[in-house]
Design an enzyme around this catalytic site. Structure first.
Site, PDB file in Angstrom:
ATOM      1  CB  CYS A 269     -71.251   7.119 -47.410  1.00 47.16           C
ATOM      2  SG  CYS A 269     -72.039   5.607 -46.865  1.00 47.16           S
ATOM      3  CB  THR A 272     -71.955  17.156 -46.867  1.00 48.27           C
ATOM      4  OG1 THR A 272     -73.317  16.902 -47.211  1.00 48.27           O
ATOM      5  CG2 THR A 272     -71.785  18.648 -46.683  1.00 48.27           C
ATOM      6  NE  ARG A 415     -70.286   4.730 -42.959  1.00 41.90           N
ATOM      7  CZ  ARG A 415     -69.543   5.184 -41.957  1.00 41.90           C
ATOM      8  NH1 ARG A 415     -68.907   4.346 -41.163  1.00 41.90           N
ATOM      9  NH2 ARG A 415     -69.456   6.471 -41.724  1.00 41.90           N
TER      10      ARG A 415
END
Ligand code: SPV
Ligand code: MN
Length: 622
Positions: A269, A272, A415
Site C-alpha cells: 500500500c 516504504t 488501498r
C-alpha cells in the site's frame, strides 16, 4: 553452568560470563543442551565479531559474494519465501483466550512438539549467540533481546538490522526483562531448509520467548523483527505504550521545520515508498515503539536497518534505494536472480532481463514454468534487500535519539479503488483511531479469476502480529491518545483511487503533496473543508503545493475527481467494518460502533440533501 563450561571454548565462555545474568545463562545452557550444536560462538559488539559472522555466512555458503563490493546473495527454499501464517502460533495456557483472529495452540502440547523438533537439531552446526537492543540505546524505549540461531545468514541480517546490545546486557546484569529467540534452520539440503513440513513458529508471551524452526525466510527467523514485535505488542499492552507496524519519518516543512509522522500501511500500500520520498527524511520503515513522555507522544524506530521488497525498485521511482543497491556497501539481497558474472536481476529492475541465471527455483531462463505450468519470475515477488539505514542519504539524524521524535501526525494508508479520498484528516484522536486505523482495508485484485477487488480488513496494518485480542488492542490505542493534551493528528491516505475506466487518478508522486499538506495541517498553518468523514484539503492549498513541490499545474477538475465524496461506497464500507467487528471481534469497545454510527448518520444526511456524490466545493470551510 557446567554445561556452558563444557560446551563453550574458553574465549566464548568468558564473553558470556562477562554478562552477569543467571537467567540468561540458564536460557542458553538449556538450548545448547537440547539443540546440541558442534560449537557455540558468542558475539560481542566488537567489529571483529560482527565481521566473523559475515565471513562465516560466505564460508558456509549461506551467502555468496556478488560483483559489487560488500554485497552478498542468499537463497531461501522454494517453499520458504514468506511468513508462514498458518504455522505461526501463540502458546496459550488453558485459561487465556486471544479471540478468533489469532492462531494459538495449547501451551503444554506446543512445548512437547518444540522439544521434539529442537532435540539435536543443531548437530554438526555452529550456534551463534547474539545480543541486541531494540530501540535506541540508553533510552526508556530500549528493550534487550538475545538471539540463538544456527544460521549465519540470520545472524548477519540481524547485525545489519539491529543495534548491538552486548554492552547493554552487561549493564543490565541480573535485573530486567529481555526477549529470547531460538532459531534453527534445521537440516539443510543444497543450503536450504529441508524439513519444511516441520516449519513451526511458536510465541510464548508469558516467558517472552519465540521458537522458530525449519525455516530461513527472514520474516520467520530474524527474531528481532516480527517475532519480537509480537512480544512487544503484549509488553506494550501491559505497560500502556504502543508497538506499531509503522514507519517513522520527518516531513520537511517551510523554513527548515521538520515534523515527524508515523504511518501504518498493509503490505503493497506504499509504506516504504512513502517513508523514502525525496525531500523528506527516514527514521524507520517498519516498526515503531510509541510512548507518552510528559505532554508529548514520542516514537522510535525499533530497528536500524531495512528489510525491504526489491521487486520494482528502479532508478526513477526509488533513486535513493537504487543508488545504495548499486554502490559498494554491506548489503544482502535474497531470492533474486544471480548471473554467472555475479550480477543480479530482479523483476522491473532497470535494464535487460538476463538470458539465464540461478534463482530460488534453481537454474532459471525466461519462460521457465513450475509444476502447475505457471511462469516463474526472475525474482520472487517477496524477494528482499537488507541494509543498514546509514547507507541511505535521506537518513534522519534523530535515528538514535534516546528520546525518540515527537509524533505530530499518524497516517493510516489503505488501498481501495473507489472509497477513501487521497488524503483526509480525522476530527480527533478517537475518530481517527476508529474510522481510519481500525477501519483500514487493502484491496487485492484476483486478476486470474477476473473478480473485482477483494478488501482485506487489517486494523492498523497490524492484524497479523497481534498478541492481544483485537478489541483490547483498539481499546489500548483509544486510551493512549485520550490522556494526552495535544495528541497527534490522524490522517488517512489512499494512493489507489481509480476512475470509471479503471485508471489510477493520481500520479505516483502526488503523495509528496499529501505529505506536505499534512505537515501544514499539524502546524495549523492552513484551513480545510469539513466533510462528514473528516477534514479535506482546499483546492487552493493543493494547487499551490502541486506547484511548489512538483512544479505541476493542478486543475480544479483533477481536484474534483479525487476529492468528490463517494457516499454510497463510504456507507458500504461502514457496513462492512461494523459487520466484521460485530461477528469477529467479540471484545470490540462500544465506542467503535457509536463512532461509526455517527459517521453513517452524517453521510446519510448529506446524501439526502446533495445526492450520492458530493463536491468538496459545496461544503463549508473551517
Ligand atoms: C512485512 O511483511 O510486513 C515485512 C516483511 O516487513 S516481514 O519481515 O516478512 O514481516
Ligand atoms: Mn512490515
Amino acid at each position: 553452568m557446567t554445561i556452558l563450561k563444557a560446551r563453550l571454548d574458553d574465549s566464548n565462555y568468558q564473553k558470556l560470563m562477562a554478562i552477569k545474568n543467571t537467567a540468561l545463562h540458564n536460557f542458553i545452557a538449556k538450548y545448547v543442551e537440547l539443540c546440541n550444536p558442534r560449537e557455540v560462538f558468542v558475539a560481542s559488539d566488537l567489529p571483529g565479531d560482527i565481521d566473523y559472522i559475515r565471513k562465516t555466512a560466505i564460508k558456509l555458503g549461506e551467502e555468496r559474494e556478488l560483483a559489487i563490493d560488500g554485497h552478498t546473495i542468499h537463497f531461501d527454499g522454494n517453499q520458504d519465501q514468506a511468513r508462514d501464517q498458518k504455522n505461526t502460533n501463540f502458546l496459550l495456557p488453558r485459561d487465556t483466550k486471544l479471540g478468533p483472529n489469532i492462531n494459538s495452540v495449547d501451551k503444554e502440547k506446543g512445548l512437547v512438539e518444540i522439544t521434539s523438533i529442537l532435540k539435536n537439531i543443531m548437530r554438526g552446526k555452529m550456534l551463534f549467540v547474539q545480543f541486541f537492543c531494540l530501540g535506541p540505546l540508553n533510552s526508556e524505549f530500549s528493550m534487550s533481546a538475545v538471539q540463538l540461531t544456527d544460521s549465519s545468514y540470520v545472524a548477519h541480517s540481524q547485525n545489519l538490522l539491529y543495534r548491538q546490545g552486548y554492552q547493554q546486557f552487561k549493564k543490565l546484569g541480573n535485573s530486567g526483562a529481555f526477549f529470547k529467540f531460538v532459531h534453527s534452520a534445521g537440516e539443510l539440503v543444497g543450503g536450504v531448509s529441508k524439513n519444511i513440513d516441520w516449519r513451526r513458529i511458536y510465541i510464548d508471551t508469558q516467558e517472552d520467548i519465540v521458537y522458530s524452526m525449519n525455516t530461513q525466510y527472514g520474516g520467520n527467523t530474524i527474531g528481532h523483527k516480527k517475532l519480537a514485535m509480537r512480544l512487544a505488542i503484549n509488553k506494550a499492552s501491559e505497560q500502556h505504550w504502543l508497538t506499531e507496524h509503522m514507519f517513522v519519518m520527518g516531513i520537511h516543512g517551510p523554513k527548515g521545520r521538520i515534523s515527524y509522522f508515523t504511518g501504518a500501511f498493509p503490505s503493497l500500500c506504499g509504506k516504504t515508498s512513502t517513508s523514502m520520498l525525496s525531500g523528506e527524511s527516514i527514521v524507520g520503515d517498519d516498526i515503531a515503539y510509541i510512548r507518552k513522555m510528559g505532554e508529548e507522544i514520542r516514537a522510535v524506530n525499533v530497528e536500524k536497518g531495512m528489510f525491504g521488497i526489491i521487486q520494482g525498485i528502479n532508478s526513477k521511482d526509488d533513486p535513493l534505494i537504487w543508488k545504495a543497491l548499486n554502490s559498494p556497501g554491506e548489503i544482502i539481497v535474497s531470492n533474486i536472480l544471480l548471473t554467472k558474472d555475479k550480477d543480479v536481476y530482479w523483476v522491473d529492475k532497470d535494464g535487460k532481463i538476463p538470458e539465464r541465471g540461478i534463482n530460488y527455483s534453481g537454474e532459471w531462463t525466461p519462460g521457465k514454468t513450475d509444476a502447475n505450468g505457471n511462469k516463474i519470475p526472475a525474482s520472487h515477488r517477496n524477494a528482499r534487500f537488507t541494509l543498514s539505514l546509514k547507507l541511505l542519504e535521506n537518513l534522519d539524524p534523530e535515528l538514535d535519539n534516546p528520546q525518540g521524535v515527537i509524533v505530530k501526525g499518524i497516517i493510516y494508508g489503505g488501498r481501495d479503488s473507489d472509497t477513501w479520498v487521497p488524503v483526509e484528516e480525522a476530527f480527533d484522536w478517537t475518530h481517527g483511531i476508529i474510522t481510519k486505523g481500525a477501519s483500514l482495508e487493502s484491496e487485492t485484485t484476483a486478476a486470474a479469476l477476473g473478480k473485482e477487488g477483494i478488501r482485506k480488513f487489517n486494523p492498523m496494518a497490524n492484524l497479523a502480529f497481534l498478541s492481544i485480542p483485537v478489541g483490547k488492542y483498539i481499546e489500548n490505542n483509544l486510551k493512549f491518545g485520550a490522556g494526552v493534551k495535544k495528541p497527534p493528528f490522524i490522517f488517512s491516505v489512499n494512493y489507489f483511487l481509480k476512475d470509471e475506466k479503471g485508471n489510477f487518478i493520481n500520479d505516483k508522486n502526488d503523495k509528496s503533496v499529501w505529505l506536505k499538506w499534512m505537515e501544514l495541517r499539524v502546524n495549523k498553518e492552513i484551513g480545510a473543508i469539513k466533510s462528514p468523514s473528516g477534514y479535506l484539503p482546499e483546492y487552493k492549498d493543493l494547487k499551490a503545493l502541486f506547484k511548489t513541490v512538483l512544479n505541476k499545474d493542478y486543475s480544479q477538475d483533477d481536484y474534483l475527481k479525487q476529492f468528490t465524496l463517494r457516499i454510497p461506497q463510504n456507507l458500504a464500507k461502514i457496513e462492512r467494518i461494523v459487520n466484521i467487528y460485530k461477528t469477529k471481534v467479540p471484545d470490540t469497545p462500544e465506542i467503535l460502533f457509536e463512532t461509526l454510527h455517527q459517521q453513517k448518520k452524517r453521510l446519510e444526511e448529506l446524501k439526502a440533501k446533495q445526492g450520492d456524490y458530493v463536491s468538496p466545493l459545496t461544503l463549508a470551510r473551517c
